[in-house]
Design an enzyme around this catalytic site. Structure first.
Site, PDB file in Angstrom:
ATOM      1  N   LYS A 116      -8.818 -59.942   9.854  1.00  0.00           N
ATOM      2  CA  LYS A 116      -8.059 -59.969   8.610  1.00  0.00           C
ATOM      3  C   LYS A 116      -6.573 -60.191   8.825  1.00  0.00           C
ATOM      4  CE  LYS A 116      -9.624 -57.807   5.122  1.00  0.00           C
ATOM      5  NZ  LYS A 116      -9.981 -56.781   4.128  1.00  0.00           N
ATOM      6  N   GLU A 200      -1.015 -52.603   3.081  1.00  0.00           N
ATOM      7  CA  GLU A 200      -0.815 -53.551   1.988  1.00  0.00           C
ATOM      8  C   GLU A 200      -0.378 -52.784   0.758  1.00  0.00           C
ATOM      9  OE1 GLU A 200      -4.320 -56.903   2.660  1.00  0.00           O
ATOM     10  OE2 GLU A 200      -4.406 -55.596   0.935  1.00  0.00           O
ATOM     11  N   HIS A 235     -18.123 -50.175  -3.420  1.00  0.00           N
ATOM     12  CA  HIS A 235     -18.070 -51.500  -2.793  1.00  0.00           C
ATOM     13  C   HIS A 235     -19.409 -52.201  -2.737  1.00  0.00           C
ATOM     14  CE1 HIS A 235     -14.004 -50.546  -2.037  1.00  0.00           C
ATOM     15  NE2 HIS A 235     -14.319 -49.522  -1.286  1.00  0.00           N
ATOM     16  N   ARG A 292     -20.811 -66.599   4.692  1.00  0.00           N
ATOM     17  CA  ARG A 292     -22.278 -66.554   4.613  1.00  0.00           C
ATOM     18  C   ARG A 292     -22.738 -67.026   3.246  1.00  0.00           C
ATOM     19  NH1 ARG A 292     -20.270 -61.319   3.637  1.00  0.00           N
ATOM     20  NH2 ARG A 292     -20.729 -60.662   1.499  1.00  0.00           N
TER      21      ARG A 292
END
Ligand code: MV4
Length: 501
Positions: A116, A200, A235, A292
């Site tokens: 990331k 962040e 999530h 994917r």
């Protein structure tokens, strides 16, 4: 074109991929663990190979066994589906070394998008908007402290090797920073074997909007518009749809162009998804690339008319994309509900056991991507997804109605499922109004208790038990052959009662 493909997965997605191969005249090889001998994907493939014991680590995640199965069966390519080895760069490299086509991106691109921090750097250089925050991993705590002050609280700690919400933490004030960082690094170390974390700006009440992209091996990249995936729990996405209610044509065009840029600068090929967060003021930020075929890909298929698995296979075969961006004209509205073997009344505890009875909804605009059948066993070892119910209609309101009716018609007896829960989500006034932020489930379904057994359920139970008795009578008499055949699915049922356990 490829002639023989091994599908390195199970359940509904293996079934989905096997169908595409069959449609394209490609031979198929399925693999199974000890727990999956009688699973649907095994019954659908031309060949099936045993790859070991039930735990995924010894079967579906065992790279050597899967490569060996490909060599033994003469499969030229492996489709990894989602989960398991789908985003594993080491497996991708192993396939490249063994001269087996990995149906997915090249290993270099897969490695980049899996990191990331490195992909944030790449995107920033390319002028892609990223969430304000760190662009490298600091060496000591004081750097985190200084940077957090600069970003402004609340901040979010994320693991560089994380993704899909794993290894994240919100920090509201500077006195929480140190303990949170330490906890997050410990978690990241044990989950990903890498304790790199960065900070962040925390975006409040965001929406999750992702763009489907196709990139061939000749430099052509197109997008197939967005999916809105904000309805999720811990999530785990629950409902997905397209188009998103949050985008207008101008924003959609801008985000689509950005998604293409993300894939181009990553050197990406095959199908992939670019995730964005959308804040309250409709600013969008690049989040990550999902390298994917995704669970929610069917909503894009139903509105774009493009079969994504066909495209993946033809790209992996070296073909050029046969259409360009202007050819993609999305039509109507599509919604997907994920049907899990989980108990929504009991904290979504996974439910396993035998499916005693299955009735799948039918009708115009209804698609059911399903990995189970009446009489099959749902093992405890894997992701408890049973099926995906996807509807298409001319507009969102009609699609919602169609979904509620289809869920009403969906009968799964023997194990607990999320069907009734989903019906209430789709029926909720806020959902109907298109107000789908990421806190929807927490806000409106925090302590959902269900409705208990309805009269309809009892009637069905009665009917099913009558069938079971009928079948018992005939098998005992051991004579009437036709009946035995007609009711053969029931012979595998054994003793049962409604509601599982
Ligand atoms: C965030 C965020 C707020 N601020 N990052 C969750 C999944 C992962 N891909 C990124 N996620 C988030 N990242 C910042 N800086 C909120 C989330 C988030 C979220 C994102 C999409 C869908 C559902 C979500 C639920 C909770 C948090």
């Amino acid at each position: 074109m490829l002639k023989k493909i091994l599908v390195a997965n199970r359940g509904e997605i293996a079934v989905r991929i096997l169908r595409a191969c069959r449609e394209m005249g490609i031979s198929t090889v399925a693999v199974f663990s000890e727990a999956d001998r009688e699973s649907l994907h095994i019954q659908m493939a031309d060949e099936a190979l045993n790859i070991g014991p039930a735990p995924a680590i010894e079967s579906y995640l065992n790279m050597d066994k899967i490569i060996d199965a490909a060599h033994r069966s003469g499969a030229e390519a492996i489709h990894p589906g989602y989960g398991f080895l789908a985003e594993n760069a080491e497996f991708d490299r192993l396939c490249e070394k063994e001269k087996i086509v990995f149906i997915g991106p090249n290993s270099k691109a897969l490695e980049l998008v899996g990191d990331k921090v490195r992909s944030r750097q790449t995107m920033e250089k390319a002028g892609v908007p990223i969430i304000p925050g760190m662009k490298s991993i600091p060496k000591n705590f004081s750097e985190y402290d200084v940077e957090a002050q600069k970003i402004g609280y609340p901040v979010m700690i994320k693991a560089s090797a994380g993704g899909g919400g794993k290894g994240m933490r919100i920090v509201w004030s500077s006195k929480e920073l140190k303990p949170s960082l330490e906890a997050c690094m410990r978690e990241a170390k044990s989950a990903f074997g890498d304790d790199s974390v960065y900070l962040e700006k925390y975006i409040e009440e965001p929406r999750h909007v992702e763009f489907q992209v196709l990139a061939d091996n000749h430099g052509n990249v197109i997008h197939l518009f967005e999916r809105e995936c904000s309805i999720q729990r811990r999530h785990q996405k629950i409902v997905e749809e397209t188009p998103s209610q949050a985008l207008d044509p101008e924003l959609r065009t801008k985000m689509g162009k950005t998604a293409i840029k993300v894939m181009k600068v990553s050197g990406y090929n095959n199908a992939g998804t670019v995730e964005f967060l959308l804040d309250k003021n409709k600013n969008f930020y690049f989040l990550e690339v999902n390298a994917r075929l995704q669970v929610e890909h069917p909503v894009t298929e139903l509105t774009s008319g493009v079969d994504l698995v066909h495209q993946q296979i033809s790209i992996a075969s070296g073909e050029k994309l046969s259409f360009n961006q202007e050819d993609i004209k999305p039509n109507g509205h599509s919604i997907e509900c994920r049907i899990y073997a989980e108990d929504p009344v009991n904290n979504f505890l996974p439910s396993s056991g035998r499916v005693l009875f299955l009735k799948e909804p039918q009708g115009p605009g209804i698609r059911n991507d399903c990995g189970i059948y009446s009489g099959c066993d749902v093992p405890i070892y894997y992701d408890p997804i049973l099926a995906k119910l996807i509807v298409w209609a001319e507009n969102r309101e009609l699609a919602c109605q169609r979904m509620v009716n289809a869920l009403d018609d969906y009968v799964i007896l023997g194990i607990k499922t999320t069907v009734d829960f989903l019906k209430e989500v789709i029926s909720h006034p806020q959902f109907r109004a298109g107000i789908t932020t990421t806190d929807f489930i927490n806000k409106y379904f925090n302590k959902w208790e269900g409705k208990g057994k309805t009269e309809e359920d009892l009637k069905l139970a009665l009917l099913a038990s009558a069938f079971a008795d009928y079948q018992k009578t005939y098998t005992r008499r051991d004579s009437v052959k036709e009946q035995k055949e007609i009711f053969s699915p029931w012979l595998t049922l054994g003793k049962w009662r409604i509601g599982g356990k």
